[in-house]
Structures are given as structure tokens and as C-alpha cells.
Design a protein around this motif. Structure first.
Motif, PDB file in Angstrom:
ATOM      1  N   PHE A 178     -25.335  -5.490 -59.115  1.00  0.00           N
ATOM      2  CA  PHE A 178     -24.876  -3.911 -59.320  1.00  0.00           C
ATOM      3  C   PHE A 178     -24.138  -2.904 -58.703  1.00  0.00           C
ATOM      4  N   GLY A 179     -23.089  -4.207 -57.849  1.00  0.00           N
ATOM      5  CA  GLY A 179     -21.802  -3.715 -56.875  1.00  0.00           C
ATOM      6  C   GLY A 179     -22.656  -3.616 -56.063  1.00  0.00           C
ATOM      7  N   ALA A 180     -23.406  -3.530 -55.462  1.00  0.00           N
ATOM      8  CA  ALA A 180     -24.150  -3.624 -53.544  1.00  0.00           C
ATOM      9  C   ALA A 180     -23.168  -4.211 -53.128  1.00  0.00           C
ATOM     10  N   ASP A 181     -22.716  -3.449 -51.345  1.00  0.00           N
ATOM     11  CA  ASP A 181     -22.073  -3.579 -50.511  1.00  0.00           C
ATOM     12  C   ASP A 181     -23.364  -4.264 -49.241  1.00  0.00           C
ATOM     13  N   PRO A 182     -23.338  -5.626 -49.020  1.00  0.00           N
ATOM     14  CA  PRO A 182     -24.505  -5.475 -48.113  1.00  0.00           C
ATOM     15  C   PRO A 182     -24.463  -4.939 -47.208  1.00  0.00           C
ATOM     16  N   ALA A 183     -23.280  -4.301 -46.803  1.00  0.00           N
ATOM     17  CA  ALA A 183     -23.008  -3.751 -45.581  1.00  0.00           C
ATOM     18  C   ALA A 183     -24.649  -2.285 -45.545  1.00  0.00           C
ATOM     19  N   ASP A 184     -24.724  -1.932 -46.908  1.00  0.00           N
ATOM     20  CA  ASP A 184     -25.280  -1.180 -46.853  1.00  0.00           C
ATOM     21  C   ASP A 184     -26.498  -1.272 -47.570  1.00  0.00           C
ATOM     22  N   ILE A 185     -27.334  -2.504 -47.901  1.00  0.00           N
ATOM     23  CA  ILE A 185     -28.777  -3.044 -47.790  1.00  0.00           C
ATOM     24  C   ILE A 185     -29.560  -2.804 -46.819  1.00  0.00           C
ATOM     25  N   ILE A 186     -30.572  -2.162 -46.574  1.00  0.00           N
ATOM     26  CA  ILE A 186     -31.507  -2.047 -46.297  1.00  0.00           C
ATOM     27  C   ILE A 186     -32.656  -3.135 -46.762  1.00  0.00           C
ATOM     28  N   THR A 187     -33.401  -4.198 -45.733  1.00  0.00           N
ATOM     29  CA  THR A 187     -34.457  -5.268 -46.428  1.00  0.00           C
ATOM     30  C   THR A 187     -34.926  -5.130 -45.083  1.00  0.00           C
ATOM     31  N   CYS A 188     -36.241  -5.775 -45.004  1.00  0.00           N
ATOM     32  CA  CYS A 188     -36.874  -6.060 -44.571  1.00  0.00           C
ATOM     33  C   CYS A 188     -37.924  -7.257 -44.507  1.00  0.00           C
ATOM     34  N   VAL A 189     -38.321  -8.087 -43.011  1.00  0.00           N
ATOM     35  CA  VAL A 189     -39.117  -9.067 -43.417  1.00  0.00           C
ATOM     36  C   VAL A 189     -41.037  -8.622 -43.581  1.00  0.00           C
ATOM     37  N   GLY A 190     -41.075  -8.753 -44.036  1.00  0.00           N
ATOM     38  CA  GLY A 190     -42.685  -8.433 -44.230  1.00  0.00           C
ATOM     39  C   GLY A 190     -43.822  -9.342 -43.556  1.00  0.00           C
ATOM     40  N   PRO A 191     -44.566  -9.312 -43.740  1.00  0.00           N
ATOM     41  CA  PRO A 191     -45.996 -10.175 -42.912  1.00  0.00           C
ATOM     42  C   PRO A 191     -46.017 -11.651 -43.276  1.00  0.00           C
TER      43      PRO A 191
END
Length: 289
Positions: A178-191
Motif C-alpha cells: 500500500f506504500g505505507a511509510d513505517p514512520a506514519d504507522i501507529i501500532t499497539c501490542v494488545g493483551p
């Protein structure tokens, strides 16, 4: 990455969770991801369903000691309460690997209403007509959202997938597809099971330290056993993938300790159900419920 480098980066992390309570069911969500009206996500709790015994009550896994009829009814209860479309759901067919699929609406219903997807532990999409779903009972869920390309990713990360860097693979799939830039990605580690509760052979703990370079992944040692922080290992691979520390959230919700909220394969010695993580992107013209 050294322990010192990780600890410095972790000072910028977001931590904790937001509980969303519905009539019968509830979910743990990420505050950072909740900021986006075009996104719906959550990690379910064990309450609000019809299953009994070790699977009481909102078991969402067809391979546990529960009837398919119960599981399907639990999915319909969850979807009805939380505004999800069961026909849009694609359930990961996990194998504790680092394989990541790119899917779209043609995968809707797979693993729940029709035949499962091919084996993998994660998937990515930019299609608003599909809901990504992963299954968990101690293993981590990693959520990914790129607000620029409006693409998402979700994966199941047991220790095998974690050490094989499935999270990094999801980021690479979003970048490639999709052409995503890792610097823009928001991430979460769940339970997931926490570093105070996840006892493993010391040799496995050493393997994690060698692989990720941070000795803080072993939180304590007892004889030939070590206690392993797989949540931190997830965060390290996010950093390796180029995600900004301030875009990383660790929920710090232990599936082993919070027995009223979560099933735990380790705590319940395999006689248990499973939660799900889910994630969906919406068109800007479609209001999220």
C-alpha cells in the motif's frame, strides 16, 4: 538493540488500555487508535456469551471444547452489540508462523461462515469491506494503522511468531502493498501473558536475548526456567521496522493474571476458550458506530 536503547525508546511509548463496555460484552482498546473515527478495533473479553465450562462464556474459537453452534452464536452476539458485520469478518488460520497475507472483501466470512484462509498468522488490507480477526488465549495481538494510506494490519504473535518477527513482516507488507511509510504507522501490542507469568526454559529466554539483543527480555530466572517478556519483544521489532516510539502502545494487560477478563491457555492448562482481536477501516463517507 541493547537494553539501554530499548529502555530509552520505551519512555516515549503509550501504555495502558481503554475498556469499552457494551450491554453484555466488552473490549480492550488502544487510546491512540481510538482517536481515528475511520477505524474500529478491539480485543474481546471472555464475558457476555453462552458457552459454559472452561469456555465460559464468550468463547470465539472453533477448535476449543465447545460446539460450533455456541461459537457462531457468540460471534453473532458480539457483532450485534459492537456494530460489526459477521459476513465481513476473516478469521486468521494461524500456525505460529510469521506469514502475512494481503486480503480484501473476497475473504469475508472465511474461518467463521465458510472455509478458512490459507495458513498464516497475520494479514493486511486497505479494503473497508473486510474486518480482520485474530484468535488469542495468551499470545499477543499486534494492531497496525497507517492514517496516510488508510491501510491496516493485524496479527497473532505467539513466541514462535514473535521471535520470527511477524510484526516487522506486517509493516513490510503494508509498505510493499500500500506504500505505507513505517514512520506514519501507529501500532499497539494488545493483551498477552506478561513477563512475570510467562515461564519458559532458560534456553528459550537466552535465544530471545540473542535474537533481539536486549537482556531485559528475561525478567527473572528460577533454576532452569526464565520469565520472558514477549510484550517487550513485540515492541522491539516495531522499533526495528522503523515505527516511531511515540506511535507504539503497550496495553500491559496480562491474560494470565486477569482471569475475570481473559481466557488463558497457560493458566487454565488448555481447558479454556479464546478471545479475538478485530480491526476494520471505514470509508471517510461512512460513519463508524
Amino acid at each position: 538493540m541493547t537494553t539501554e536503547q530499548y529502555r530509552e525508546a520505551s519512555l516515549k511509548f503509550n501504555t495502558g488500555f481503554v475498556r469499552r463496555q457494551f450491554d453484555k460484552t466488552s473490549t480492550f482498546t488502544c487510546a491512540k487508535l481510538n482517536e481515528f473515527d475511520c477505524l474500529k478495533h478491539g480485543f474481546t473479553t471472555r464475558v457476555g456469551g453462552i458457552s459454559d465450562g472452561g469456555c465460559s462464556s464468550l468463547n470465539l474459537c472453533f477448535t476449543r471444547d465447545d460446539s460450533d453452534e455456541n461459537v457462531l452464536k457468540n460471534f453473532r452476539i458480539l457483532c450485534g452489540e459492537q456494530g460489526l458485520d459477521i459476513e465481513s469478518m476473516a478469521l486468521v488460520n494461524h500456525e505460529h508462523s510469521n506469514n502475512v497475507l494481503v486480503i480484501d472483501k473476497t475473504a469475508g466470512g472465511c474461518g467463521i461462515l465458510r472455509d478458512p484462509l490459507q495458513f498464516s498468522d497475520g494479514f493486511v488490507t486497505n479494503d473497508p469491506d473486510i474486518t480482520l480477526v485474530t484468535s488469542h488465549a495468551d499470545c499477543s495481538a499486534y494492531f497496525f494503522f497507517d492514517p496516510v494510506t488508510r491501510s491496516i494490519g493485524l496479527c497473532h504473535a505467539g513466541w514462535k511468531g514473535t521471535i520470527a518477527r511477524i510484526g516487522k513482516n506486517v509493516v513490510e507488507a503494508m509498505t510493499r502493498s500500500f506504500g505505507a511509510d513505517p514512520a506514519d504507522i501507529i501500532t499497539c501490542v494488545g493483551p498477552c501473558i506478561c513477563g512475570k507469568c510467562f515461564e519458559v526454559d532458560y534456553s528459550l529466554g537466552e535465544r530471545f536475548v540473542r535474537e533481539f539483543g536486549a537482556d531485559c527480555l528475561i525478567t527473572s530466572v528460577k533454576g532452569e526456567k526464565a520469565y520472558l517478556d514477549i510484550e517487550a519483544a513485540g515492541a522491539i521489532q516495531m522499533l526495528e521496522a522503523g515505527i516511531n516510539p511515540e506511535h507504539i502502545t503497550l496495553m500491559h494487560a496480562c491474560t494470565y493474571e486477569l482471569d475475570d477478563d481473559f481466557f488463558s491457555y497457560r493458566r487454565d492448562r488448555g481447558i479454556t476458550g479464546s478471545m479475538i482481536a478485530y480491526m476494520k477501516i471505514y470509508n471517510s463517507s461512512v460513519a463508524k458506530q
